[in-house]
Design a protein around this motif. Structure first.
Motif, PDB file in Angstrom:
ATOM      1  N   ILE A 162       0.864  -1.186   0.000  1.00 55.67           N
ATOM      2  CA  ILE A 162       0.000   0.000   0.000  1.00 55.67           C
ATOM      3  C   ILE A 162       0.896   1.230   0.000  1.00 55.67           C
ATOM      4  O   ILE A 162       1.761   1.368   0.849  1.00 55.67           O
ATOM      5  N   THR A 205       1.231   5.433   0.070  1.00 57.16           N
ATOM      6  CA  THR A 205       0.523   6.666   0.447  1.00 57.16           C
ATOM      7  C   THR A 205       1.371   7.877   0.102  1.00 57.16           C
ATOM      8  O   THR A 205       2.602   7.806   0.045  1.00 57.16           O
ATOM      9  N   CYS A 236      -0.191  10.499   3.553  1.00 53.85           N
ATOM     10  CA  CYS A 236      -1.300   9.729   4.132  1.00 53.85           C
ATOM     11  C   CYS A 236      -2.536   9.636   3.243  1.00 53.85           C
ATOM     12  O   CYS A 236      -3.586   9.174   3.689  1.00 53.85           O
ATOM     13  N   ALA A 237      -2.444  10.074   2.010  1.00 53.71           N
ATOM     14  CA  ALA A 237      -3.508   9.830   1.028  1.00 53.71           C
ATOM     15  C   ALA A 237      -3.153   8.553   0.279  1.00 53.71           C
ATOM     16  O   ALA A 237      -2.010   8.392  -0.164  1.00 53.71           O
ATOM     17  N   ARG A 238      -4.116   7.649   0.150  1.00 51.42           N
ATOM     18  CA  ARG A 238      -3.836   6.366  -0.511  1.00 51.42           C
ATOM     19  C   ARG A 238      -3.702   6.549  -2.022  1.00 51.42           C
ATOM     20  O   ARG A 238      -4.504   7.229  -2.653  1.00 51.42           O
ATOM     21  N   ASP A 284      -6.652   9.504  -3.118  1.00 51.70           N
ATOM     22  CA  ASP A 284      -8.049   9.539  -2.666  1.00 51.70           C
ATOM     23  C   ASP A 284      -8.422  10.738  -1.808  1.00 51.70           C
ATOM     24  O   ASP A 284      -9.515  10.797  -1.267  1.00 51.70           O
ATOM     25  N   LYS A 285      -7.514  11.695  -1.658  1.00 54.23           N
ATOM     26  CA  LYS A 285      -7.871  12.914  -0.906  1.00 54.23           C
ATOM     27  C   LYS A 285      -6.967  14.064  -1.328  1.00 54.23           C
ATOM     28  O   LYS A 285      -5.927  13.852  -1.953  1.00 54.23           O
ATOM     29  N   CYS A 294       1.496   5.794   7.944  1.00 57.61           N
ATOM     30  CA  CYS A 294       0.140   6.326   7.834  1.00 57.61           C
ATOM     31  C   CYS A 294      -0.880   5.214   8.037  1.00 57.61           C
ATOM     32  O   CYS A 294      -0.612   4.042   7.737  1.00 57.61           O
ATOM     33  N   GLU A 323      -3.494   4.440   6.392  1.00 53.15           N
ATOM     34  CA  GLU A 323      -3.876   3.759   5.147  1.00 53.15           C
ATOM     35  C   GLU A 323      -2.924   2.628   4.785  1.00 53.15           C
ATOM     36  O   GLU A 323      -3.285   1.687   4.088  1.00 53.15           O
ATOM     37  N   CYS A 339      -5.310  -3.596  12.170  1.00 45.94           N
ATOM     38  CA  CYS A 339      -6.611  -2.974  11.998  1.00 45.94           C
ATOM     39  C   CYS A 339      -7.708  -4.003  12.231  1.00 45.94           C
ATOM     40  O   CYS A 339      -7.531  -5.190  11.988  1.00 45.94           O
ATOM     41  N   GLU A 341     -12.550  -0.808  10.389  1.00 50.20           N
ATOM     42  CA  GLU A 341     -12.055   0.535  10.086  1.00 50.20           C
ATOM     43  C   GLU A 341     -11.139   1.078  11.180  1.00 50.20           C
ATOM     44  O   GLU A 341     -10.524   2.128  11.021  1.00 50.20           O
ATOM     45  N   ASP A 344      -3.312  10.004  11.710  1.00 49.44           N
ATOM     46  CA  ASP A 344      -2.779  10.725  10.543  1.00 49.44           C
ATOM     47  C   ASP A 344      -2.700  12.241  10.716  1.00 49.44           C
ATOM     48  O   ASP A 344      -3.125  13.001   9.851  1.00 49.44           O
TER      49      ASP A 344
END
Length: 197
Positions: free
Chosen positions: A1, A3, A6-8, A25-26, A109, A111, A131, A134, A148
């Motif tokens: 993964i 990032t 911290c945005a995936r 994604d952000k 992060c 994500e 995790c 969520e 984050d």
């Protein structure tokens, strides 16, 4: 993964005639504060702020690098017995071990965290970061209250429980949590518990 602040990263390597596009994604916000500045300005980290100052970790948390601080909130410190807290705060070596147990050697992060990930701390111990649905977990417990918070030298996750390493515990505290708890009771009955504390 992968990032980015911290945005995936959702889709990578879309080649164009004048460059490459990566889809995330952000929206990435500007990050200007170091981890130390976050600790200094957050009201919920007042006790941590005093502990960091007492253990001379300020320079580390404002230095260049990539760290993850699992920042215990005031609530986390309040959950442990006052006697235990005072003992750790009054012992520079135990306090440094305690704080280093909350700092991971790399920026991690939320994500990018997957179940069963083991991360090494600055103290040299390991934490199981994972995790559950969520929720992020530490050693199997969902104790991360806020995740984050980005810094120029890493990332901060706020935790609402204190993670006390064995090196910051007395013999008595270690024994109570182990298979020799009955022996501890015998020491106490014999009036020898002071030797374990």
């Amino acid at each position: 993964i992968v990032t980015v602040n911290c945005a995936r990263l959702l889709k990578a390597d879309h080649h164009a005639t004048n460059g490459v596009v990566h889809v995330i994604d952000k929206v990435i916000a500007t990050t200007t504060n170091t981890i130390q500045q976050i600790v200094e300005t957050e009201e919920s980290l007042e006790t941590l702020r005093a502990a960091v100052a007492a253990s001379d970790l300020n320079s580390l948390l404002e230095s260049a690098g990539q760290y993850t601080l699992l920042a215990p909130t005031n609530e986390a410190f309040e959950k442990i017995p006052r006697e235990t807290l005072n003992r750790i705060l009054g012992d520079p070596e135990a306090l440094r071990d305690l704080l280093n147990h909350h700092i991971l050697k790399s920026a991690m992060c939320a994500e990018a965290i997957i179940a069963g990930l083991t991360m090494e701390t600055l103290e040299g111990t390991t934490l199981d970061v994972g995790c559950s649905g969520e929720e992020l977990t530490l050693n199997g417990k969902p104790i991360i209250a806020n995740k984050d918070v980005l810094a120029t030298n890493g990332v901060v996750h706020f935790v609402n429980e204190l993670l006390i390493p064995d090196s910051a515990k007395t013999l008595f505290e270690l024994a109570q949590e182990s298979e020799v708890s009955k022996s501890t009771d015998l020491f106490r009955q014999a009036g020898l518990s002071s030797h374990l504390t």
